[in-house]
Design a protein around this motif. Structure first.
Motif, PDB file in Angstrom:
ATOM      1  N   GLY A  78       0.807  -1.208   0.000  1.00  0.00           N
ATOM      2  CA  GLY A  78       0.000   0.000   0.000  1.00  0.00           C
ATOM      3  C   GLY A  78       0.844   1.263   0.000  1.00  0.00           C
ATOM      4  O   GLY A  78       2.072   1.226   0.091  1.00  0.00           O
ATOM      5  N   ALA A  79       0.155   2.398  -0.056  1.00  0.00           N
ATOM      6  CA  ALA A  79       0.836   3.686  -0.175  1.00  0.00           C
ATOM      7  C   ALA A  79       1.291   4.242   1.164  1.00  0.00           C
ATOM      8  O   ALA A  79       2.112   5.162   1.197  1.00  0.00           O
ATOM      9  CB  ALA A  79      -0.100   4.693  -0.855  1.00  0.00           C
ATOM     10  N   PHE A  80       0.801   3.710   2.282  1.00  0.00           N
ATOM     11  CA  PHE A  80       0.981   4.378   3.570  1.00  0.00           C
ATOM     12  C   PHE A  80       2.054   3.743   4.449  1.00  0.00           C
ATOM     13  O   PHE A  80       2.675   4.438   5.258  1.00  0.00           O
ATOM     14  CB  PHE A  80      -0.352   4.404   4.334  1.00  0.00           C
ATOM     15  CG  PHE A  80      -1.390   5.263   3.682  1.00  0.00           C
ATOM     16  CD1 PHE A  80      -1.593   6.566   4.098  1.00  0.00           C
ATOM     17  CD2 PHE A  80      -2.163   4.772   2.639  1.00  0.00           C
ATOM     18  CE1 PHE A  80      -2.538   7.374   3.492  1.00  0.00           C
ATOM     19  CE2 PHE A  80      -3.108   5.565   2.022  1.00  0.00           C
ATOM     20  CZ  PHE A  80      -3.308   6.875   2.445  1.00  0.00           C
ATOM     21  N   ASP A  81       2.257   2.432   4.341  1.00  0.00           N
ATOM     22  CA  ASP A  81       3.188   1.718   5.211  1.00  0.00           C
ATOM     23  C   ASP A  81       4.609   2.182   4.920  1.00  0.00           C
ATOM     24  O   ASP A  81       5.208   1.789   3.915  1.00  0.00           O
ATOM     25  CB  ASP A  81       3.061   0.212   4.967  1.00  0.00           C
ATOM     26  CG  ASP A  81       4.005  -0.620   5.828  1.00  0.00           C
ATOM     27  OD1 ASP A  81       4.864  -0.038   6.508  1.00  0.00           O
ATOM     28  OD2 ASP A  81       3.884  -1.850   5.802  1.00  0.00           O
ATOM     29  N   HIS A 181       3.700   5.844  12.037  1.00  0.00           N
ATOM     30  CA  HIS A 181       3.367   4.757  11.116  1.00  0.00           C
ATOM     31  C   HIS A 181       1.859   4.592  11.065  1.00  0.00           C
ATOM     32  O   HIS A 181       1.165   4.794  12.063  1.00  0.00           O
ATOM     33  CB  HIS A 181       4.009   3.449  11.597  1.00  0.00           C
ATOM     34  CG  HIS A 181       4.235   2.447  10.517  1.00  0.00           C
ATOM     35  ND1 HIS A 181       3.240   1.638  10.023  1.00  0.00           N
ATOM     36  CD2 HIS A 181       5.358   2.130   9.821  1.00  0.00           C
ATOM     37  CE1 HIS A 181       3.738   0.851   9.086  1.00  0.00           C
ATOM     38  NE2 HIS A 181       5.025   1.126   8.938  1.00  0.00           N
ATOM     39  N   VAL A 182       1.356   4.228   9.901  1.00  0.00           N
ATOM     40  CA  VAL A 182      -0.055   3.873   9.819  1.00  0.00           C
ATOM     41  C   VAL A 182      -0.271   2.616  10.657  1.00  0.00           C
ATOM     42  O   VAL A 182       0.580   1.715  10.680  1.00  0.00           O
ATOM     43  CB  VAL A 182      -0.487   3.642   8.356  1.00  0.00           C
ATOM     44  CG1 VAL A 182       0.167   2.397   7.766  1.00  0.00           C
ATOM     45  CG2 VAL A 182      -2.004   3.564   8.240  1.00  0.00           C
ATOM     46  N   GLU A 183      -1.381   2.563  11.401  1.00  0.00           N
ATOM     47  CA  GLU A 183      -1.650   1.362  12.190  1.00  0.00           C
ATOM     48  C   GLU A 183      -1.927   0.193  11.260  1.00  0.00           C
ATOM     49  O   GLU A 183      -2.635   0.331  10.259  1.00  0.00           O
ATOM     50  CB  GLU A 183      -2.840   1.558  13.128  1.00  0.00           C
ATOM     51  CG  GLU A 183      -2.994   0.386  14.094  1.00  0.00           C
ATOM     52  CD  GLU A 183      -4.318   0.350  14.834  1.00  0.00           C
ATOM     53  OE1 GLU A 183      -4.487  -0.555  15.659  1.00  0.00           O
ATOM     54  OE2 GLU A 183      -5.167   1.208  14.579  1.00  0.00           O
ATOM     55  N   ARG A 368      -4.652   6.118  12.651  1.00  0.00           N
ATOM     56  CA  ARG A 368      -5.782   5.203  12.441  1.00  0.00           C
ATOM     57  C   ARG A 368      -5.878   4.707  10.996  1.00  0.00           C
ATOM     58  O   ARG A 368      -5.746   5.466  10.040  1.00  0.00           O
ATOM     59  CB  ARG A 368      -7.076   5.903  12.842  1.00  0.00           C
ATOM     60  CG  ARG A 368      -8.342   5.098  12.576  1.00  0.00           C
ATOM     61  CD  ARG A 368      -9.543   5.689  13.274  1.00  0.00           C
ATOM     62  NE  ARG A 368      -9.706   7.119  13.028  1.00  0.00           N
ATOM     63  CZ  ARG A 368     -10.549   7.909  13.705  1.00  0.00           C
ATOM     64  NH1 ARG A 368     -11.306   7.386  14.660  1.00  0.00           N
ATOM     65  NH2 ARG A 368     -10.631   9.188  13.440  1.00  0.00           N
ATOM     66  N   ASN A 369      -6.140   3.424  10.867  1.00  0.00           N
ATOM     67  CA  ASN A 369      -6.382   2.761   9.589  1.00  0.00           C
ATOM     68  C   ASN A 369      -7.802   2.193   9.663  1.00  0.00           C
ATOM     69  O   ASN A 369      -8.036   1.208  10.367  1.00  0.00           O
ATOM     70  CB  ASN A 369      -5.348   1.647   9.401  1.00  0.00           C
ATOM     71  CG  ASN A 369      -5.519   0.862   8.124  1.00  0.00           C
ATOM     72  OD1 ASN A 369      -6.568   0.887   7.493  1.00  0.00           O
ATOM     73  ND2 ASN A 369      -4.484   0.134   7.736  1.00  0.00           N
ATOM     74  N   PRO A 370      -8.764   2.794   8.978  1.00  0.00           N
ATOM     75  CA  PRO A 370     -10.173   2.425   9.202  1.00  0.00           C
ATOM     76  C   PRO A 370     -10.524   0.987   8.847  1.00  0.00           C
ATOM     77  O   PRO A 370     -11.479   0.437   9.388  1.00  0.00           O
ATOM     78  CB  PRO A 370     -10.940   3.419   8.328  1.00  0.00           C
ATOM     79  CG  PRO A 370      -9.959   3.902   7.323  1.00  0.00           C
ATOM     80  CD  PRO A 370      -8.633   3.883   7.997  1.00  0.00           C
ATOM     81  N   THR A 371      -9.776   0.362   7.956  1.00  0.00           N
ATOM     82  CA  THR A 371     -10.077  -1.021   7.582  1.00  0.00           C
ATOM     83  C   THR A 371      -9.171  -2.021   8.296  1.00  0.00           C
ATOM     84  O   THR A 371      -9.495  -3.206   8.358  1.00  0.00           O
ATOM     85  CB  THR A 371      -9.912  -1.228   6.067  1.00  0.00           C
ATOM     86  OG1 THR A 371      -8.535  -1.043   5.725  1.00  0.00           O
ATOM     87  CG2 THR A 371     -10.764  -0.237   5.287  1.00  0.00           C
ATOM     88  N   GLY A 372      -8.035  -1.559   8.799  1.00  0.00           N
ATOM     89  CA  GLY A 372      -7.062  -2.465   9.391  1.00  0.00           C
ATOM     90  C   GLY A 372      -6.220  -3.206   8.372  1.00  0.00           C
ATOM     91  O   GLY A 372      -5.331  -3.969   8.730  1.00  0.00           O
TER      92      GLY A 372
END
Length: 403
Positions: A78-81, A181-183, A368-372
């Motif tokens: 993904g784009a965030f990790d 970091h993104v959760e 927060r990562n809304p989908t996990g």
């Protein structure tokens, strides 16, 4: 920054990212980092292990506050990790300058190399080398799926593989490292908080299982005459799920290599990689030993030879309580976007902050990562939560590095 970084290493077919160490996409990410540093008047530096640093203040002064993360990815990640931490670090510096903050300690933003281990199979290579947790000899033996060694890849990218190794002098100049970091889970989504603070990283590792049988013709060999390692591997995959459920840990076979890898050939070798994690060492040991025990029983019954090799391991990381608690006090004092308390979270994912924790006081913030969902193109964080993360990181850096 997101718009300029977004296209680099992105697959049109999957929508995910393929930013592997010492490739063209990795080089483009490094150029992007350097451009962001220079646009802000920061001194750009690459250390002996290929990690990038952008300095505000004197790097030799000591007691520096460092933030950042990584820009490489897992296959079709993904784009965030990783990138969220780097982008947020530059954005937090912009925010502090907007506030007129006066820095009393040097500040650095980092991009650690080869954090995901997607190419050479070992995570956090850049930070492991710097911290002395990966020897030069071991690093030089690393090879990718095409047989290219780490030294060969570094040389092709214009770096000196003979220079890599422990960097204690550099780490001694760091007073604190904070990684955003993104959760990679849903704890914050379930609690309703945009930002949290890490408490610990679970112990985790990677084990390679080599199942060796006998290659033969798929159309002429009776079932009773086969020594098929794929069957033993398949039974072991199911055993991993069972052992993880029984012990309360996690176990995943997510990568496999087969020889000769022909549709009409019974395999001679099936090589599978186990990733296992747990909240404590005893649970992790129970999971991995249970999987290996089951695999050996299946292999013996089927006439299959089995070798199990631990390729990497990271013990539990309990982040320094003094720094962790100071960060929570800073965020709670400033409201953390309206929150009276800031949640404390454990995580099963490894990070550079965990590797550095043995040498430097470290801490982590999660957004927060809304989908996990993580390690997938579906990985996501909303713009509002990303902004909340930047503000929280700016508050933390201001509390640590500014008067």
């Amino acid at each position: 920054m997101w718009r300029s970084l977004r296209p680099i290493g992105r697959s049109d077919a999957s929508g995910g990212y393929r930013r592997y160490a010492w490739t063209g996409a990795d080089a483009d990410c490094r150029l992007w980092f350097q451009a962001q540093a220079e646009a802000r008047g920061l001194d750009h530096e690459i250390d002996r292990n290929g990690n990038q640093w952008a300095w505000l203040g004197d790097p030799l002064a000591g007691d520096a506050v460092v933030t950042g993360s990584h820009l490489d990815s897992v296959p079709d990640g993904g784009a965030f990790d990783g990138p969220l931490g780097v982008v947020s670090s530059f954005a937090a510096l912009d925010e502090l300058r907007r506030r007129g903050a006066v820095f009393t300690r040097p500040l650095a933003i980092t991009n650690f190399g080869d954090e995901e281990g997607a190419r050479f199979g070992l995570a956090c290579v850049g930070s492991r080398l710097a911290a002395g947790q990966l020897t030069t000899e071991h690093a030089h033996r690393l090879r990718d799926g095409d047989g290219v060694s780490l030294p060969q890849a570094m040389e092709a990218a214009g770096y000196d593989p003979d220079a890599i190794g422990p960097d204690p002098e550099r780490l001694a100049r760091i007073g604190a490292f904070v990684e955003l970091h993104v959760e990679q889970g849903r704890a914050l989504d379930l609690s309703g908080d945009p930002v949290g603070v890490a408490s610990a990283i679970w112990p985790h590792g990677r084990w390679r299982f080599d199942f060796r049988g006998e290659a033969n013709h798929a159309g002429t060999t009776r079932l009773a005459d086969r020594r098929d390692p794929m069957l033993t591997y398949a039974e072991t995959v199911l055993a991993a799920r069972r052992e993880a459920e029984l012990a309360g840990g996690l176990a995943t076979f997510g990568k496999i290599a087969v020889e000769p890898n022909g549709v009409n050939a019974i395999p001679s070798l099936v090589r599978g990689w186990l990733d296992s994690r747990a909240a404590d060492q005893d649970t992790l040991d129970a999971v991995v030993s249970g999987v290996e025990r089951a695999a050996r029983e299946y292999a013996e019954r089927a006439g299959i030879d089995l070798d199990v090799v631990r390729e990497s391991f990271t013990p539990v990381v309990d982040f320094q309580h003094a720094l962790r608690d100071e960060i929570r006090r800073v965020l709670e004092k400033r409201g953390a976007d309206g929150a009276a308390t800031v949640p404390l979270l454990g995580t099963g994912a490894g990070h550079d902050a965990g590797i550095l924790s043995s040498s430097v006081p470290t801490a982590m913030l999660f957004v927060r990562n809304p989908t996990g969902i993580s390690h997938s193109p579906a990985e996501h964080a909303t713009e509002d939560d990303c902004v909340a993360g930047v503000r929280a990181l700016a508050d933390v850096l201001e509390g640590l590095a500014c008067s």
